[in-house]
Design a protein around this motif. Structure first.
Motif, PDB file in Angstrom:
ATOM      1  N   ASP A   1      -4.122   0.974   9.682  1.00 55.40           N
ATOM      2  CA  ASP A   1      -2.957   0.531  10.458  1.00 55.40           C
ATOM      3  C   ASP A   1      -3.007   1.206  11.824  1.00 55.40           C
ATOM      4  O   ASP A   1      -3.368   2.383  11.943  1.00 55.40           O
ATOM      5  N   PHE A   2      -2.599   0.462  12.855  1.00 52.52           N
ATOM      6  CA  PHE A   2      -2.720   1.012  14.211  1.00 52.52           C
ATOM      7  C   PHE A   2      -1.634   0.421  15.104  1.00 52.52           C
ATOM      8  O   PHE A   2      -1.310  -0.776  15.017  1.00 52.52           O
ATOM      9  N   SER A   3      -1.075   1.261  15.947  1.00 52.67           N
ATOM     10  CA  SER A   3      -0.099   0.796  16.941  1.00 52.67           C
ATOM     11  C   SER A   3      -0.402   1.467  18.273  1.00 52.67           C
ATOM     12  O   SER A   3      -0.905   2.601  18.309  1.00 52.67           O
TER      13      SER A   3
ATOM     14  N   ASP B   1     -15.694   1.213   0.184  1.00 49.62           N
ATOM     15  CA  ASP B   1     -16.765   0.291  -0.225  1.00 49.62           C
ATOM     16  C   ASP B   1     -16.731  -1.005   0.569  1.00 49.62           C
ATOM     17  O   ASP B   1     -17.760  -1.666   0.744  1.00 49.62           O
ATOM     18  N   GLU B   2     -15.548  -1.387   1.057  1.00 55.23           N
ATOM     19  CA  GLU B   2     -15.407  -2.615   1.835  1.00 55.23           C
ATOM     20  C   GLU B   2     -15.443  -2.352   3.345  1.00 55.23           C
ATOM     21  O   GLU B   2     -15.222  -3.262   4.145  1.00 55.23           O
ATOM     22  N   GLY B   3     -15.705  -1.098   3.733  1.00 50.90           N
ATOM     23  CA  GLY B   3     -15.805  -0.764   5.146  1.00 50.90           C
ATOM     24  C   GLY B   3     -14.486  -0.415   5.800  1.00 50.90           C
ATOM     25  O   GLY B   3     -14.375  -0.440   7.027  1.00 50.90           O
ATOM     26  N   PHE B   4     -13.474  -0.073   5.004  1.00 53.35           N
ATOM     27  CA  PHE B   4     -12.155   0.272   5.526  1.00 53.35           C
ATOM     28  C   PHE B   4     -11.803   1.710   5.168  1.00 53.35           C
ATOM     29  O   PHE B   4     -12.555   2.406   4.488  1.00 53.35           O
ATOM     30  N   THR B   5     -10.626   2.155   5.629  1.00 55.00           N
ATOM     31  CA  THR B   5     -10.080   3.459   5.263  1.00 55.00           C
ATOM     32  C   THR B   5      -8.610   3.280   4.927  1.00 55.00           C
ATOM     33  O   THR B   5      -8.060   2.182   5.035  1.00 55.00           O
ATOM     34  N   SER B   6      -7.970   4.371   4.545  1.00 53.25           N
ATOM     35  CA  SER B   6      -6.530   4.325   4.252  1.00 53.25           C
ATOM     36  C   SER B   6      -5.695   4.452   5.525  1.00 53.25           C
ATOM     37  O   SER B   6      -4.458   4.434   5.456  1.00 53.25           O
ATOM     38  N   GLU B   7      -6.357   4.562   6.679  1.00 51.35           N
ATOM     39  CA  GLU B   7      -5.641   4.750   7.943  1.00 51.35           C
ATOM     40  C   GLU B   7      -6.005   3.657   8.954  1.00 51.35           C
ATOM     41  O   GLU B   7      -6.138   3.919  10.153  1.00 51.35           O
TER      42      GLU B   7
ATOM     43  N   ILE C   1      -0.851  -3.480  14.208  1.00 47.66           N
ATOM     44  CA  ILE C   1      -1.553  -4.165  13.126  1.00 47.66           C
ATOM     45  C   ILE C   1      -1.297  -3.387  11.846  1.00 47.66           C
ATOM     46  O   ILE C   1      -1.411  -2.161  11.822  1.00 47.66           O
ATOM     47  N   VAL C   2      -0.901  -4.096  10.798  1.00 42.17           N
ATOM     48  CA  VAL C   2      -0.605  -3.502   9.497  1.00 42.17           C
ATOM     49  C   VAL C   2      -1.410  -4.250   8.443  1.00 42.17           C
ATOM     50  O   VAL C   2      -1.353  -5.482   8.360  1.00 42.17           O
ATOM     51  N   TYR C   3      -2.166  -3.504   7.640  1.00 42.81           N
ATOM     52  CA  TYR C   3      -2.938  -4.103   6.550  1.00 42.81           C
ATOM     53  C   TYR C   3      -2.062  -4.126   5.295  1.00 42.81           C
ATOM     54  O   TYR C   3      -1.434  -3.129   4.944  1.00 42.81           O
ATOM     55  N   THR C   4      -2.042  -5.276   4.636  1.00 41.08           N
ATOM     56  CA  THR C   4      -1.058  -5.519   3.581  1.00 41.08           C
ATOM     57  C   THR C   4      -1.686  -5.590   2.188  1.00 41.08           C
ATOM     58  O   THR C   4      -2.893  -5.785   2.043  1.00 41.08           O
ATOM     59  N   TYR C   5      -0.808  -5.427   1.176  1.00 36.35           N
ATOM     60  CA  TYR C   5      -1.159  -5.613  -0.247  1.00 36.35           C
ATOM     61  C   TYR C   5      -2.310  -4.710  -0.696  1.00 36.35           C
ATOM     62  O   TYR C   5      -3.194  -5.121  -1.450  1.00 36.35           O
ATOM     63  N   ARG C   6      -2.272  -3.447  -0.268  1.00 39.75           N
ATOM     64  CA  ARG C   6      -3.339  -2.520  -0.634  1.00 39.75           C
ATOM     65  C   ARG C   6      -2.922  -1.516  -1.705  1.00 39.75           C
ATOM     66  O   ARG C   6      -3.675  -0.599  -2.032  1.00 39.75           O
ATOM     67  N   ASP C   7      -1.751  -1.675  -2.269  1.00 36.65           N
ATOM     68  CA  ASP C   7      -1.216  -0.677  -3.191  1.00 36.65           C
ATOM     69  C   ASP C   7      -2.114  -0.447  -4.397  1.00 36.65           C
ATOM     70  O   ASP C   7      -2.152   0.658  -4.955  1.00 36.65           O
TER      71      ASP C   7
END
Length: 256
Positions: free
Chosen positions: A67-69, A59-65, A44-50
């Motif tokens: 992505d997971f395989s 703040d949205e409940g995510f981190t910079s890490e 899974i890759v999270y996109t368009y976060r640049d």
């Protein structure tokens, strides 16, 4: 789709164009039948976060890490679930153009089928379940666990425990009172509709407590560290005035 036995399956998925970062993502899941279960290759890759900072993500409940395989073996119980959905899937792919609000999903079933399935919503739901199974099997996340606690005016306490294991497609529930534990009739087919129902509620952490409740009331914790009291920190979602009543009736029935 007529299929004697599942050998290989690949699912490609991408969130709809209207889904913004940090929520948009791409998923690739490849499965192959093995004696011990389903050999899985998941990404899974999270996109368009640049343009987002780490603070924005947090703040949205995510981190910079996020992505997971993972590569490993999924429980063989998933084979039956996949084959049942394949049997319901028309052999003719969906060739309609995607709307902006539609997610992209494509499956490849060996040499038997390749394309977007006509029953895409069912495949999206199965993919979410398989993703949770991957996270549990890889020990990235714990299994889903609910605790319902009912305290009456005399401070008598009844507690209902529900555990859902996507890794093995099993679920169990038991009650606990002053006299001990009692296993309840609860199966996987009951668990998934219940989970869908539970998490459409309006959970308000600011009004919830991190301490186990002692006062009369009806409470629910979902493993996030908070105890939510019905009608106070757990309320009906918009447009569903019967949510709390229906959920309480279900839990109270299991307590009997």
């Amino acid at each position: 789709m007529q299929l004697k036995q599942l050998q290989q399956l690949q699912i490609k998925y991408e969130t709809a164009d209207i889904i913004p970062a940090p929520y948009c993502n791409q998923i690739l899941l490849s499965l192959e039948q093995k004696t011990e279960g389903l050999s899985a290759d998941f990404q899974i890759v999270y996109t368009y976060r640049d343009d987002l900072t780490e603070e924005d993500l947090y703040d949205e409940g995510f981190t910079s890490e996020d992505d997971f395989s993972w590569k490993g073996i999924l429980n063989k119980a998933w084979r039956t679930a996949i084959e049942q959905l394949l049997a319901k899937t028309p052999e003719r792919p969906n060739h309609k153009a995607l709307e902006e609000e539609e997610n992209f999903l494509e499956i490849s079933v060996g040499k038997n089928f390749e394309g977007r399935p006509q029953n895409q919503a069912e495949w999206e739901y199965l993919l979410q379940e398989l993703m949770q199974a991957v996270y549990e099997t890889a020990q990235k996340e714990k299994n889903l666990s609910l605790i319902y606690k009912k305290i009456d005016r005399d401070k008598d306490v009844q507690t209902l425990f529900i555990d859902v294991f996507f890794s093995t497609r099993k679920a169990e529930a038991y009650t606990e009172t002053g006299s001990g534990k009692t296993l309840k009739q609860f199966v996987w087919e009951d668990a998934t509709p219940l989970m869908q129902q539970v998490f459409v509620g309006e959970f308000i952490p600011e009004l919830a407590s991190q301490n186990e409740p002692k006062n009369p009331g009806k409470y629910l914790t979902t493993g996030d560290g908070f105890w939510y009291e019905f009608s106070k920190s757990l309320k009906n979602p918009n447009g569903n005035k019967k949510y709390t009543v229906t959920l309480l009736d279900y839990f109270d029935e299991l307590l009997k």
